[in-house]
Scaffold this motif. Sequence first.
Motif, short mmCIF file in Angstrom:
data_model
loop_
_atom_site.label_atom_id
_atom_site.label_comp_id
_atom_site.label_asym_id
_atom_site.label_seq_id
_atom_site.Cartn_x
_atom_site.Cartn_y
_atom_site.Cartn_z
N UNK A 179 -5.52 5.59 11.65
CA UNK A 179 -6.31 4.93 10.77
C UNK A 179 -5.74 3.25 10.56
N UNK A 180 -4.63 3.15 10.62
CA UNK A 180 -4.02 1.78 10.30
C UNK A 180 -4.27 0.91 11.56
N UNK A 181 -4.20 1.47 12.78
CA UNK A 181 -4.34 0.98 14.13
C UNK A 181 -5.99 0.71 14.28
N UNK A 182 -6.88 1.44 13.73
CA UNK A 182 -8.41 1.19 14.14
C UNK A 182 -9.19 0.81 12.94
N UNK A 183 -8.49 0.70 11.68
CA UNK A 183 -9.38 0.10 10.35
C UNK A 183 -8.44 -0.94 9.89
N UNK A 184 -8.86 -1.88 9.14
CA UNK A 184 -8.28 -3.03 8.45
C UNK A 184 -8.01 -2.20 7.11
N UNK A 185 -6.66 -2.39 6.66
CA UNK A 185 -6.31 -1.86 5.42
C UNK A 185 -6.73 -0.54 4.85
N UNK A 186 -6.90 0.53 5.51
CA UNK A 186 -7.34 1.80 5.29
C UNK A 186 -6.69 2.52 3.91
N UNK A 187 -7.29 3.25 3.31
CA UNK A 187 -6.83 4.07 2.12
C UNK A 187 -6.59 5.44 2.69
N UNK A 188 -5.57 5.76 2.70
CA UNK A 188 -5.03 7.21 3.29
C UNK A 188 -5.68 8.36 2.42
N UNK A 189 -6.31 9.25 2.91
CA UNK A 189 -6.56 10.50 2.20
C UNK A 189 -5.34 11.11 1.54
N UNK A 190 -5.61 11.52 0.18
CA UNK A 190 -4.39 12.03 -0.48
C UNK A 190 -4.04 13.47 0.14
N UNK A 191 -2.66 13.66 0.06
CA UNK A 191 -2.37 14.79 0.60
C UNK A 191 -1.38 15.59 -0.38
N UNK A 192 -1.74 16.43 -0.94
CA UNK A 192 -1.27 17.31 -1.71
C UNK A 192 -0.05 18.29 -1.12
N UNK A 193 0.93 18.08 -0.92
CA UNK A 193 1.73 18.86 0.03
C UNK A 193 2.01 20.28 -0.43
N UNK A 194 2.20 20.62 -2.08
CA UNK A 194 2.52 21.80 -2.59
C UNK A 194 1.26 22.63 -2.52
#
Length: 335
Positions: A82-97
């Motif tokens: 995402x960072x390499x292909x888009x400008x300032x992307x917002x990461x999808x949230x990942x609830x690890x638990x």
Amino acid sequence: MAGDDKDWTWVLDRRCPDCGLDAGAITLADVPGAIRAQIPLWPEVLHRPDVRERPDPGTWSTLEYAAHVRDVFEVFAGRLNLMLTEDDPLFPNWDQDAAAVAGRYGELEPHDVSLELQRRGASLASDFDAVTGEQATRSGLRSNGSVFTVLTLAQYLIHDLVHHAWDVTQGRAGHEGGDVAASPARTDPGAASAAGVVPSANDLADGGPSVVEDGSVDGTTAEAGPAVDGEPSAEAAPQKDLPPIQRFAHEHRLAVGLTLGVLALALAVLFAVATPDSDAGGFSGFVTRWASSLCWLLVSGVAVSWALRAKRTTTNGLAWLGIACYACYLFFRAG
């Protein structure tokens, strides 16, 4: 299991007192080797007879940690892309638990987890091999507003891996030194540095925490599983590579963009009302009468599309239209 609610982004600014890693000292060139150095531990620890056993109800088993690291590689590969292909992307949230529960980590086959962990880890290392120095400052945002660059994301990842190795070796009773042979990162500072893992001066000298070969994504302690991705605190967000104004804009993107959009819209209305009719007739008179207002309207559109994370082509298209409009205004006004 109760999640760890700590914000682990502080590890980018100071050495982790548990695993001993100074993540902020890792360079982009170190990252692929550092990732590869983390992989060999996991096939070994997954052969433990107690691989499914939790040391206590609030601490993951070795198998659960391994499944988590497997998924860490996948999540960070997606964020890097995402960072390499888009400008300032917002990461999808990942609830690890939640991912651990949904993925039934404790019921998986250790051999399958081992193979997939190695595959994903090698793939992510190759992804970082292809990252250029110019791309190191490309940025992205986590769901809690923390700003990462490609470099700080990589540093955060390496700490995550190193800390999780500590969790399953030095970090739990009965496995101090464990059943895993000492790694180059634990015994040779030069080898550790070459792998992108930088031990502290005390790691080898006075019995301080050794640098192990794996770790944690949003960081964990021996008392709890990894933190949920959208930690509530952003006080130690990894923003040290960004100028203050850019950092503020990233953290408050929606508010900044919409505010600028409203201001530009107000100027568009003001110029539409206050600009006198041109003496010139035809198209030239129309342009000199309305072009300023249209330019500010397009500026408003740029600000709003940036705030709402519209496609890059949309934002750029509005910006170029604004430039073209202003160029026409200057041309006809001079004529």
